[in-house]
Design an enzyme around this catalytic site. Structure first.
Site, PDB file in Angstrom:
ATOM      1  N   CYS A 239      -4.910   0.882   6.684  1.00 32.46           N
ATOM      2  CA  CYS A 239      -5.200   2.575   6.913  1.00 32.46           C
ATOM      3  C   CYS A 239      -5.863   3.293   6.342  1.00 32.46           C
ATOM      4  O   CYS A 239      -6.695   3.982   6.375  1.00 32.46           O
ATOM      5  CB  CYS A 239      -3.282   3.279   6.000  1.00 32.46           C
ATOM      6  SG  CYS A 239      -3.786   2.850   4.137  1.00 32.46           S
TER       7      CYS A 239
ATOM      8  N   CYS B  50      -8.053  -0.688   2.211  1.00 33.88           N
ATOM      9  CA  CYS B  50      -6.617  -1.632   2.619  1.00 33.88           C
ATOM     10  C   CYS B  50      -7.052  -1.517   4.065  1.00 33.88           C
ATOM     11  O   CYS B  50      -7.979  -0.412   4.739  1.00 33.88           O
ATOM     12  CB  CYS B  50      -5.297  -0.140   2.896  1.00 33.88           C
ATOM     13  SG  CYS B  50      -4.321  -0.375   4.240  1.00 33.88           S
TER      14      CYS B  50
ATOM     15  N   CYS C 242       0.586  -1.732  -0.531  1.00 31.24           N
ATOM     16  CA  CYS C 242       0.107   0.225   0.011  1.00 31.24           C
ATOM     17  C   CYS C 242       0.555   0.994  -0.164  1.00 31.24           C
ATOM     18  O   CYS C 242       1.640   0.978   0.701  1.00 31.24           O
ATOM     19  CB  CYS C 242      -0.795  -0.609   1.237  1.00 31.24           C
ATOM     20  SG  CYS C 242      -1.929   1.344   0.902  1.00 31.24           S
TER      21      CYS C 242
ATOM     22  N   CYS D 252       0.325   3.657   3.670  1.00 36.12           N
ATOM     23  CA  CYS D 252       1.133   2.563   4.560  1.00 36.12           C
ATOM     24  C   CYS D 252       2.127   1.448   4.866  1.00 36.12           C
ATOM     25  O   CYS D 252       2.428   0.937   5.652  1.00 36.12           O
ATOM     26  CB  CYS D 252      -0.358   2.330   5.030  1.00 36.12           C
ATOM     27  SG  CYS D 252      -0.851   0.987   4.588  1.00 36.12           S
TER      28      CYS D 252
ATOM     29  N   CYS E 122      -9.193  -5.011  -9.270  1.00 30.48           N
ATOM     30  CA  CYS E 122      -8.605  -3.777 -10.466  1.00 30.48           C
ATOM     31  C   CYS E 122      -8.194  -2.732  -9.578  1.00 30.48           C
ATOM     32  O   CYS E 122      -8.881  -2.063  -9.184  1.00 30.48           O
ATOM     33  CB  CYS E 122     -10.352  -3.557 -11.221  1.00 30.48           C
ATOM     34  SG  CYS E 122      -9.398  -2.737 -12.913  1.00 30.48           S
TER      35      CYS E 122
HETATM   36 ZN   LIG Z   1      -2.806   1.138   3.665  1.00 36.02          ZN
END
Ligand SMILES: [Zn+2]
Length: 190
Positions: free
Chosen positions: A155, A152, A104, A107, A175
């Protein structure tokens, strides 16, 4: 419902839709495929570069909008925190073929490995499964039809939508916006 039951459920409904009976042999053939996916999910750390100590999904990262704006560039903020979508075919990650892990951009939580990626031809980085426990989902109605949004677990940053036109055996396509990802190659030399 666990993942295997769910995958078998998908298989059964596909067979029912096609008007064919499901033979014991077909069911037996489906099982090893889901074990393959389980192995990809279980062994994701083998794609992690040496010395990288990633955070866990339970290690939550909560920042104010202002703090996120400082930490991210404009496009990253737009996608992760305003559920924006990058223009198709603009991400360099579309053509990324090296072994490694996709984390990510907000984070650093590892989300996918290179073994979970495939070329969907849509213009966005696409994956048929994820590292377990790293996403939460919700239904959004931003377009005329409802879509499954995923974000996510650490975060809360928005990453993309899940579609059911992916390759077997999962049949899923995650996607993902490329700007919401950071690629960590397994080997710096590759
Ligand atoms: Zn994250």
């Amino acid at each position: 419902m666990d993942r295997r039951t769910w995958l078998q459920g998908l298989f059964v409904s596909a067979a029912a839709a096609a008007g064919v009976g499901l033979s014991a042999r077909a069911l037996a053939a489906a099982a090893p495929q889901s074990r393959e996916i389980e192995a990809l999910q279980k062994n994701w750390r083998t794609l992690l570069a040496e010395g990288v100590r990633p955070p866990a999904p339970t290690d939550k990262l909560k920042l104010s909008n202002e703090e996120w704006r400082k930490r991210l560039d404009r496009m990253q903020y737009n996608v992760l925190h305003e559920e924006g979508t990058e223009r198709a075919s603009t991400s360099a990650l579309n053509n990324e073929k090296r072994a490694g892990v996709y984390s990510c951009a907000g984070c650093d939580l590892p989300l996918f490995t290179s073994e979970m990626k495939y070329d969907s031809g849509t213009g966005w980085p696409s994956y048929f499964t994820t590292i377990p426990g790293v996403f939460e989902t919700k239904t959004d109605h931003h377009l005329l039809y409802p879509r499954t949004e995923y974000h996510c677990a650490r975060c809360g940053g928005h990453h993309g939508h899940i579609f059911e036109d992916g390759p077997k055996p999962t049949g899923l396509r995650y996607c993902n916006n490329g700007v919401a990802l950071k690629f960590i190659p397994k080997s710096a030399k590759a």
